[in-house]
Design a protein around this motif. Structure first.
Motif, short mmCIF file in Angstrom:
data_model
loop_
_atom_site.label_atom_id
_atom_site.label_comp_id
_atom_site.label_asym_id
_atom_site.label_seq_id
_atom_site.Cartn_x
_atom_site.Cartn_y
_atom_site.Cartn_z
N VAL A 192 29.81 2.69 2.82
CA VAL A 192 29.21 3.29 2.36
C VAL A 192 28.20 2.35 1.23
O VAL A 192 26.79 2.50 1.21
CB VAL A 192 29.80 4.44 1.33
N TRP A 193 28.59 1.32 0.70
CA TRP A 193 27.91 0.48 -0.16
C TRP A 193 26.75 -0.38 0.45
O TRP A 193 25.80 -0.37 -0.03
CB TRP A 193 28.91 -0.49 -0.76
N GLY A 194 27.23 -0.58 1.78
CA GLY A 194 26.34 -1.25 2.69
C GLY A 194 25.26 -0.62 3.01
O GLY A 194 23.93 -0.91 2.95
N VAL A 195 25.38 0.78 3.45
CA VAL A 195 24.45 1.62 3.75
C VAL A 195 23.57 1.90 2.51
O VAL A 195 22.69 2.19 2.81
CB VAL A 195 25.16 3.20 4.28
N SER A 196 24.33 2.23 1.41
CA SER A 196 23.26 2.20 -0.02
C SER A 196 22.33 1.37 -0.17
O SER A 196 21.02 1.37 -0.42
CB SER A 196 24.36 2.60 -0.87
N SER A 197 22.85 -0.05 -0.07
CA SER A 197 21.89 -1.15 -0.36
C SER A 197 20.95 -1.26 0.61
O SER A 197 19.87 -1.58 0.50
CB SER A 197 22.87 -2.44 -0.16
N THR A 198 21.29 -0.72 2.02
CA THR A 198 20.20 -0.86 3.11
C THR A 198 19.19 0.23 2.61
O THR A 198 18.12 -0.01 2.93
CB THR A 198 20.85 -0.62 4.31
N LEU A 199 19.38 1.17 2.36
CA LEU A 199 18.68 2.25 2.07
C LEU A 199 17.69 1.96 0.76
O LEU A 199 16.58 2.17 0.86
CB LEU A 199 19.46 3.84 1.50
N ILE A 200 18.32 1.46 -0.24
CA ILE A 200 17.57 0.94 -1.51
C ILE A 200 16.55 -0.10 -0.89
O ILE A 200 15.46 -0.31 -1.45
CB ILE A 200 18.56 0.31 -2.59
N GLY A 201 17.16 -1.04 -0.34
CA GLY A 201 15.97 -2.26 0.42
C GLY A 201 14.74 -1.67 1.04
O GLY A 201 13.97 -2.05 0.95
N GLY A 202 15.36 -0.57 1.96
CA GLY A 202 14.01 -0.03 2.63
C GLY A 202 13.32 0.76 1.78
O GLY A 202 11.87 0.72 1.94
N LEU A 203 13.70 1.56 0.77
CA LEU A 203 12.61 2.12 -0.42
C LEU A 203 11.86 1.17 -0.96
O LEU A 203 10.53 1.27 -1.32
CB LEU A 203 13.52 2.79 -1.11
N PHE A 204 12.61 -0.16 -1.24
CA PHE A 204 11.76 -1.20 -2.25
C PHE A 204 10.69 -1.66 -1.24
O PHE A 204 9.86 -2.03 -1.86
CB PHE A 204 12.79 -2.08 -2.53
N GLN A 205 11.19 -2.07 0.02
CA GLN A 205 10.04 -2.53 1.01
C GLN A 205 8.89 -1.46 1.25
O GLN A 205 7.74 -1.92 1.23
CB GLN A 205 10.82 -2.85 2.18
N ALA A 206 9.18 0.01 1.14
CA ALA A 206 8.09 0.74 1.36
C ALA A 206 7.19 0.78 0.07
O ALA A 206 6.08 0.99 0.08
CB ALA A 206 8.80 2.17 1.61
N PHE A 207 7.80 0.61 -1.10
CA PHE A 207 7.13 0.56 -2.34
C PHE A 207 6.11 -0.56 -2.49
O PHE A 207 5.01 -0.57 -2.87
CB PHE A 207 8.16 0.65 -3.40
N THR A 208 6.71 -1.66 -2.05
CA THR A 208 6.12 -3.07 -1.81
C THR A 208 4.79 -2.91 -1.09
O THR A 208 3.73 -3.39 -1.13
CB THR A 208 6.79 -3.92 -1.47
N VAL A 209 4.91 -2.32 0.19
CA VAL A 209 3.84 -2.02 1.00
C VAL A 209 2.93 -1.25 0.69
O VAL A 209 1.67 -1.44 0.66
CB VAL A 209 4.41 -1.49 2.69
N GLY A 210 3.13 0.11 -0.17
CA GLY A 210 2.28 0.87 -0.58
C GLY A 210 1.53 0.24 -1.76
O GLY A 210 0.50 0.36 -1.95
N LEU A 211 2.09 -0.73 -2.62
CA LEU A 211 1.67 -1.35 -3.60
C LEU A 211 0.43 -2.26 -2.89
O LEU A 211 -0.83 -2.36 -3.59
CB LEU A 211 2.52 -1.93 -4.58
N PHE A 212 0.79 -3.07 -2.31
CA PHE A 212 -0.06 -4.04 -1.41
C PHE A 212 -1.20 -3.21 -0.82
O PHE A 212 -2.36 -3.53 -0.68
CB PHE A 212 0.71 -5.02 -0.68
N THR A 213 -1.06 -2.01 -0.37
CA THR A 213 -1.80 -1.59 0.49
C THR A 213 -3.01 -0.88 -0.59
O THR A 213 -4.27 -1.07 -0.33
CB THR A 213 -1.15 -0.41 1.33
N PHE A 214 -2.34 -0.39 -1.64
CA PHE A 214 -3.34 0.02 -2.69
C PHE A 214 -4.37 -1.00 -3.12
O PHE A 214 -5.58 -0.62 -3.30
CB PHE A 214 -2.47 0.93 -3.85
N TYR A 215 -3.90 -2.07 -3.33
CA TYR A 215 -4.76 -3.12 -4.08
C TYR A 215 -5.77 -3.62 -2.85
O TYR A 215 -6.91 -4.00 -3.15
CB TYR A 215 -3.76 -4.22 -4.45
N PHE A 216 -5.37 -3.82 -1.63
CA PHE A 216 -6.04 -4.30 -0.63
C PHE A 216 -7.17 -3.18 -0.30
O PHE A 216 -8.38 -3.55 0.05
CB PHE A 216 -5.27 -4.42 0.82
#
Length: 428
Positions: A192-216
């Motif tokens: 469960v911890w591994g799945v949770s960390s993967t989910l959190i990492g995916g959300l962080f990557q989505a947020f990073t992509v959204g932030l860079f997309t907004f600036y670009f």
């Protein structure tokens, strides 16, 4: 006095004779005095000792190897960031035309980008909500009908394979193997911890992509000026032209796919409503989005879910009608809608699209498969702009083209003849 004159004459005669005889051979050098010195490896052609450039070359080679290792390590550490930047760049190219239209009407680019992001978030959120509701309800319905479905399945197996199975025997086997099920559940709980960390990492990557997309997107013109300011004037025009081609092709791909998704959703919603299939609107949106925005296999994934849902209705034969309609509509879209909508936006041959998806998936996985077609369209537009093409005479193609022209002329002549006989106005 006479003797001195004779001496001078004899000296001159000896000098003239020496000059006529030529230069004398050089005498060998005298051997060095003292004990003999032993020869070393640096003697001879190399002179004395090691060449001066060899230590510098060795140090330079070691430095180059170290820099290569450092660059390779840094690239592997930052490859996720590079992929996110690439995805953000293509997303900004897709969103920038809408922001440019708002900016042309006097709206600030930051506000326009925010409004576009809100619209995209609402669309994605609505799609995920409708899909989640559909999946939850269908899973609950299947779980409620599971005993009845198992009975039908067991009866079919017994009739087809001449077996004597029963639901009680299956329950006993499941209880007998309950230890394996418990072990599997325990392993899943430990992960469960591994799945949770993967989910959190995916959300962080989505947020990073959204932030860079907004600036670009918001700072698109400023980014282009910054990049072009580091290039000579002769290269700036080429970079801006390539950037405009990428902008037009990527935006055109997104908007053409959005129009095709809307048309597909409306057509399938009407068909599902006529067949009285539950959640017709959600299934229609699923078919429209998946068939247009998931490359290569999206059409098959889109049609599979409505067929499965139709199998759970009171009339399972409706699944056949759903399958027939999905196949027929796909042909109508491929030969009628798709060429007309994408003719002026992004015209990529199906073989090129398929190959680009395979290449993108091999290079970057799912992300590469998603951005492969816009990248292929951009490359195709760039090649079409800078590569000069020549006329090719092919007798097979020319004969077919001539036949089509003759048929068109005959149809036009027949149309004019009917108008003349019928008393209609002539075409001038």
């Amino acid at each position: 006095m006479a003797s001195s004159a004779e001496q001078q004459n004899s000296d001159r005669s000896a000098q003239v004779a020496d000059e006529a005889a030529g230069p004398k051979p050089a005498s060998p050098p005298a051997p060095p005095s003292g004990p003999a010195q032993p020869r070393t490896a640096g003697d001879g052609l190399w002179g004395s000792g090691m060449p001066r450039w060899l230590p510098r070359a060795m140090v330079l080679a070691l430095v180059m190897v170290g820099l290569f290792q450092l660059a390779d390590w840094a690239f592997h550490q930052l490859i996720d960031l590079f992929v996110m930047l690439l995805v953000s760049f293509f997303l900004s190219l897709a969103l920038e035309p809408a922001v440019d239209r708002m900016a042309a009407r006097g709206l600030r680019r930051g506000v326009g980008t925010f409004l576009v992001f809100v619209a995209v978030a609402i669309a994605v959120g609505g799609f995920l909500t409708a899909l989640g509701t559909l999946l939850v309800d269908q899973v609950g319905k299947i779980a409620g009908d599971l005993p009845h479905l198992l009975d039908n399945l067991i009866d079919w197996i017994n009739r087809t394979f001449h077996q004597d199975l029963s639901l009680d025997e299956l329950q006993k086997k499941l209880l007998k193997d309950s230890g394996a099920i418990e072990n599997y559940a325990q392993q899943a709980a430990d992960n469960v911890w591994g799945v949770s960390s993967t989910l959190i990492g995916g959300l962080f990557q989505a947020f990073t992509v959204g932030l860079f997309t907004f600036y670009f997107t918001a700072d698109g013109p400023r980014v282009r000026r910054t990049v072009c300011s580091m290039l000579p004037p002769a290269k700036q025009a080429e970079v801006l032209r390539a950037w405009e081609i990428a902008l037009a092709k990527t935006g055109g791909y997104l908007y053409s796919r959005a129009l095709l998704a809307v048309a597909s959703s409306l057509a399938h919603w009407v068909m599902f409503a006529l067949l009285d299939i539950p959640y017709a609107a959600a299934l229609a949106v699923w078919v429209g989005v998946m068939s247009q925005f998931v490359p290569t296999i999206g059409t098959y994934l889109a049609g599979a879910l409505p067929v499965l849902v139709a199998l759970t209705t009171a009339e399972p034969v409706d699944a056949l009608w759903v399958l027939v309609f999905v196949v027929v509509y796909q042909q109508i879209e491929n030969y009628l809608l798709h060429p007309r909508i994408t003719a002026k936006t992004v015209d990529v041959h199906p073989a090129v699209a398929f190959g680009s998806v395979i290449a993108g998936a091999a290079l970057l996985g799912a992300v590469g498969a998603l951005i492969a077609i816009p990248a292929a369209a951009t490359l195709q537009g760039f090649v079409g702009t800078y590569v000069r093409r020549y006329e090719v005479t092919d007798p097979r193609v020319d004969r077919g083209e001539q036949r089509r022209r003759r048929r068109a002329l005959r149809r036009e002549a027949a149309r004019r003849l009917r108008r003349m006989v019928g008393g209609g106005p002539d075409d001038k």
